[in-house]
Design a protein around this motif. Structure first.
Motif, PDB file in Angstrom:
ATOM      1  N   LEU A 167      -6.432  12.540  -4.560  1.00 29.31           N
ATOM      2  CA  LEU A 167      -6.666  13.749  -5.355  1.00 29.31           C
ATOM      3  C   LEU A 167      -6.127  13.495  -6.765  1.00 29.31           C
ATOM      4  CD1 LEU A 167      -7.607  16.718  -5.293  1.00 29.31           C
ATOM      5  CD2 LEU A 167      -5.349  17.333  -4.418  1.00 29.31           C
ATOM      6  N   SER A 168      -6.987  13.743  -7.800  1.00 28.31           N
ATOM      7  CA  SER A 168      -6.617  13.560  -9.211  1.00 28.31           C
ATOM      8  C   SER A 168      -5.916  12.234  -9.495  1.00 28.31           C
ATOM      9  CB  SER A 168      -5.699  14.717  -9.654  1.00 28.31           C
ATOM     10  OG  SER A 168      -6.121  15.928  -9.105  1.00 28.31           O
ATOM     11  N   PRO A 169      -6.439  11.106  -9.026  1.00 30.52           N
ATOM     12  CA  PRO A 169      -5.751   9.822  -9.211  1.00 30.52           C
ATOM     13  C   PRO A 169      -5.432   9.489 -10.673  1.00 30.52           C
ATOM     14  CG  PRO A 169      -8.022   9.482  -8.492  1.00 30.52           C
ATOM     15  CD  PRO A 169      -7.727  10.931  -8.321  1.00 30.52           C
ATOM     16  N   ALA A 170      -6.344   9.852 -11.584  1.00 32.11           N
ATOM     17  CA  ALA A 170      -6.166   9.464 -12.997  1.00 32.11           C
ATOM     18  C   ALA A 170      -5.087  10.279 -13.693  1.00 32.11           C
ATOM     19  CB  ALA A 170      -7.479   9.575 -13.753  1.00 32.11           C
ATOM     20  N   THR A 171      -4.526  11.271 -12.988  1.00 36.11           N
ATOM     21  CA  THR A 171      -3.406  12.022 -13.595  1.00 36.11           C
ATOM     22  C   THR A 171      -2.079  11.322 -13.276  1.00 36.11           C
ATOM     23  OG1 THR A 171      -3.039  13.391 -11.630  1.00 36.11           O
ATOM     24  CG2 THR A 171      -4.602  14.230 -13.293  1.00 36.11           C
ATOM     25  N   THR A 172      -2.138  10.185 -12.554  1.00 39.37           N
ATOM     26  CA  THR A 172      -0.890   9.440 -12.276  1.00 39.37           C
ATOM     27  C   THR A 172      -0.905   8.136 -13.078  1.00 39.37           C
ATOM     28  OG1 THR A 172      -1.729   8.049 -10.468  1.00 39.37           O
ATOM     29  CG2 THR A 172      -1.025  10.289  -9.885  1.00 39.37           C
ATOM     30  N   HIS A 173       0.273   7.590 -13.354  1.00 41.30           N
ATOM     31  CA  HIS A 173       0.379   6.331 -14.137  1.00 41.30           C
ATOM     32  C   HIS A 173      -0.229   5.165 -13.364  1.00 41.30           C
ATOM     33  CE1 HIS A 173       3.641   5.331 -11.401  1.00 41.30           C
ATOM     34  NE2 HIS A 173       3.576   4.107 -11.864  1.00 41.30           N
ATOM     35  N   ILE A 174      -0.229   5.276 -12.047  1.00 40.29           N
ATOM     36  CA  ILE A 174      -0.689   4.182 -11.181  1.00 40.29           C
ATOM     37  C   ILE A 174      -2.129   3.795 -11.521  1.00 40.29           C
ATOM     38  CG2 ILE A 174      -1.152   3.499  -8.790  1.00 40.29           C
ATOM     39  CD1 ILE A 174       1.032   5.590  -7.982  1.00 40.29           C
ATOM     40  N   PHE A 175      -2.954   4.822 -11.737  1.00 41.63           N
ATOM     41  CA  PHE A 175      -4.382   4.609 -12.015  1.00 41.63           C
ATOM     42  C   PHE A 175      -4.580   3.719 -13.239  1.00 41.63           C
ATOM     43  CE2 PHE A 175      -8.762   5.967 -11.456  1.00 41.63           C
ATOM     44  CZ  PHE A 175      -9.335   5.824 -12.713  1.00 41.63           C
ATOM     45  N   HIS A 176      -3.689   3.836 -14.204  1.00 46.08           N
ATOM     46  CA  HIS A 176      -3.893   3.198 -15.519  1.00 46.08           C
ATOM     47  C   HIS A 176      -3.222   1.846 -15.638  1.00 46.08           C
ATOM     48  CE1 HIS A 176      -5.775   6.932 -16.789  1.00 46.08           C
ATOM     49  NE2 HIS A 176      -4.812   7.533 -16.114  1.00 46.08           N
ATOM     50  N   ARG A 222       0.821  -1.208   0.000  1.00 48.75           N
ATOM     51  CA  ARG A 222       0.000   0.000   0.000  1.00 48.75           C
ATOM     52  C   ARG A 222       0.860   1.264   0.000  1.00 48.75           C
ATOM     53  NH1 ARG A 222      -4.503  -1.649   4.628  1.00 48.75           N
ATOM     54  NH2 ARG A 222      -5.985  -2.654   3.186  1.00 48.75           N
ATOM     55  N   CYS A 223       2.182   1.109  -0.004  1.00 47.60           N
ATOM     56  CA  CYS A 223       3.074   2.255   0.134  1.00 47.60           C
ATOM     57  C   CYS A 223       3.580   2.765  -1.208  1.00 47.60           C
ATOM     58  CB  CYS A 223       4.278   1.895   1.010  1.00 47.60           C
ATOM     59  SG  CYS A 223       5.391   3.303   1.273  1.00 47.60           S
ATOM     60  N   ILE A 224       3.324   4.062  -1.471  1.00 47.52           N
ATOM     61  CA  ILE A 224       3.762   4.711  -2.698  1.00 47.52           C
ATOM     62  C   ILE A 224       5.206   5.195  -2.578  1.00 47.52           C
ATOM     63  CG2 ILE A 224       3.031   7.046  -2.048  1.00 47.52           C
ATOM     64  CD1 ILE A 224       1.977   7.393  -4.951  1.00 47.52           C
ATOM     65  N   ILE A 237      -3.222   4.581  -5.477  1.00 47.73           N
ATOM     66  CA  ILE A 237      -3.709   5.790  -6.186  1.00 47.73           C
ATOM     67  C   ILE A 237      -3.968   6.881  -5.135  1.00 47.73           C
ATOM     68  CG2 ILE A 237      -4.691   4.637  -8.208  1.00 47.73           C
ATOM     69  CD1 ILE A 237      -7.464   4.920  -6.857  1.00 47.73           C
ATOM     70  N   PRO A 238      -3.522   8.102  -5.405  1.00 45.11           N
ATOM     71  CA  PRO A 238      -3.744   9.198  -4.463  1.00 45.11           C
ATOM     72  C   PRO A 238      -5.216   9.610  -4.456  1.00 45.11           C
ATOM     73  CG  PRO A 238      -2.690  10.029  -6.440  1.00 45.11           C
ATOM     74  CD  PRO A 238      -2.741   8.536  -6.576  1.00 45.11           C
ATOM     75  N   ASP A 295      -1.096  -2.646  -3.798  1.00 45.34           N
ATOM     76  CA  ASP A 295      -2.539  -2.581  -3.553  1.00 45.34           C
ATOM     77  C   ASP A 295      -3.028  -1.308  -4.235  1.00 45.34           C
ATOM     78  OD1 ASP A 295      -4.632  -2.703  -0.523  1.00 45.34           O
ATOM     79  OD2 ASP A 295      -5.084  -2.113  -2.594  1.00 45.34           O
ATOM     80  N   TRP A 296      -3.545  -1.491  -5.475  1.00 40.86           N
ATOM     81  CA  TRP A 296      -3.946  -0.348  -6.319  1.00 40.86           C
ATOM     82  C   TRP A 296      -4.882   0.586  -5.566  1.00 40.86           C
ATOM     83  CZ3 TRP A 296      -8.451   1.754  -8.361  1.00 40.86           C
ATOM     84  CH2 TRP A 296      -8.339   2.537  -9.513  1.00 40.86           C
TER      85      TRP A 296
END
Ligand code: HEM
Ligand SMILES: N/C(=N/c1cccc(CO[C@@H]2CCNC2)c1)c1cccs1
Length: 362
Positions: A333-342, A65-67, A330-331, A325-326
């Motif tokens: 705030l604005s999760p889809a602006t990070t590569h993690i979301f995709h 769970r750690c970014i 994902i943060p 753990d996706w």
């Protein structure tokens, strides 16, 4: 398998992986012989400092769970397994706070206390984090952090008296074996805090909010090779969304979005004005601005995601599959602006790792 066989099985897996990664394969056989006889004699075994430090760092590397895992090798490890009194443990915790804070240039560290022996915890810290604000039930709602209501009550029952403000730092609550826990105040001068202000909105400081510099998780259990370190407080630095999008924003925490939106002149009666989203962004802008201006380490969620991407590449180069753990990576705030979301991550639980454990109070 008996308890001793299970323990040796866990130890064997850890020791083999540890010394292969440390490039010392030849000592595995000898070391396993020592551990086997220690377990047969005492029902548990003791890690060397090298094994302990490697275990704590790899447990961070395995924290799905750690970014912030890019820096897993740089974890500073304090070995406090020799301490047996509440006073001694208290002093080690103050040392950890001072070392980690480092006048704002935060240093990731962990302090590891005596492990559980034959299912008996030797040390427990009741705090969720070493530094956290109290929460008080009053006739017109909660003052302070609602997340701290139960621990605050437990502290008051032990005789602790808070000032009753929104930002009272809770005492350290230390329990040795099954003795009643002891509480200790943290000297104010050791607690670095940041008053939150905004780069453009001068009215922001009138909200009179602040947050503490160093997050130090103190209620998780570090498991290494079958040994459970039930008191192993660890710190990093914050990602700003933890403060600006959760601790200060959640309706069940400090719930500041309506107040920030009102002062921004937004239309809070209509969802479609996206007033929550606009207030959220400015609250996070304020957190980043304040920590940076005070020279306190913090990372924004975009930079943190880029660092995590580097971590993923580094792990691939080391021949290890990245687990994650996706839903937590994902943060908020604005999760889809990070590569993690995709992309997707396998949430396989590897050991060593940090695990939740039952609360010793409530
Ligand atoms: C160095 C800077 C670090 C940053 C920016 C960072 C960031 C984060 C964030 C944002 C979360 C999610 C927390 C939440 O949503 O409540 C998290 C979770 C976690 N981090 Fe890190 N971290 C850092 C260092 C560390 C260190 C040093 C350790 C341990 C040695 C660690 C272990 C963990 C664990 C175990 C979790 C999951 C906690 C849970 O399941 O409740 N992190 N981290
Ligand atoms: N930035 C951090 N954030 C967190 C890391 C782990 C846990 C938490 C808090 O988790 C709570 C339990 C579920 N959400 C809040 C926050 C760190 C704390 C200690 C080292 S890094």
């Amino acid at each position: 398998m008996t308890e001793k066989e299970t323990l040796f099985h866990e130890a064997k897996q850890f020791i083999t992986a540890c010394y292969h990664e440390l490039n010392k394969p030849d000592i595995i056989e000898e070391r396993l012989k020592e551990i086997k006889s220690e377990i047969n004699r005492y029902g548990y075994y003791e890690h060397t400092y090298e094994e302990l430090a490697y275990g704590a760092r790899v447990a961070w590397r395995n924290s799905n769970r750690c970014i912030g895992r890019l820096f897993w090798r740089s974890l500073h490890v304090f070995d406090a397994r020799h301490l047996a009194t509440e006073q001694g443990i208290y002093e080690a915790l103050l040392n950890h706070i001072t070392y980690a804070t480092n006048e704002g240039k935060i240093r990731p560290a962990i302090t590891i206390f005596k492990p559980q022996i034959k299912q008996e915890p030797q040390v427990r810290i009741w705090n969720h984090q070493l530094i956290r604000y109290a929460g008080y039930e009053t006739e017109n709602g909660v003052t302070g952090d609602p997340a701290s209501l139960s621990l605050t009550r437990a502290c008051q029952e032990m005789g602790w008296k808070g000032k009753g403000s929104r930002f009272d730092v809770l005492p350290l609550v230390i329990q040795v074996q099954q003795r009643p826990p002891k509480w200790f105040e943290i000297p104010e001068e050791l607690v670095l805090e940041v008053p939150i202000r905004h780069p453009e909105y001068d009215w922001f400081e009138d909200l009179n909010i602040k947050w503490y510099a160093v997050p130090i998780i103190s209620d998780m259990c570090l498991e290494i090779g079958g040994i459970h370190y039930t008191a192993s407080p660890f710190n990093g630095w914050y990602m700003e969304t933890e403060i600006g999008a959760r601790n200060l924003a959640d309706t069940f925490r400090y719930n500041l979005l309506p107040e920030v939106a009102k002062r921004m002149g937004l239309e809070i009666s209509r969802n479609a004005s996206l007033w929550k989203d606009k207030a959220l962004v400015e609250l996070n802008v304020a957190v980043l601005h304040s920590y940076k201006q005070d020279g306190v380490s913090i990372v924004d969620h975009h930079t943190a995601a880029e660092q995590f991407k580097q971590f993923e590449q580094q792990e691939r180069d080391s021949g290890r599959k990245v687990t994650g753990d996706w839903t937590w990576l994902i943060p908020p705030l604005s999760p889809a602006t990070t590569h993690i979301f995709h992309q997707t991550y396998e949430n396989r639980i590897l050991k060593p790792n940090y695990f939740y454990q039952d609360r010793p109070y409530e």
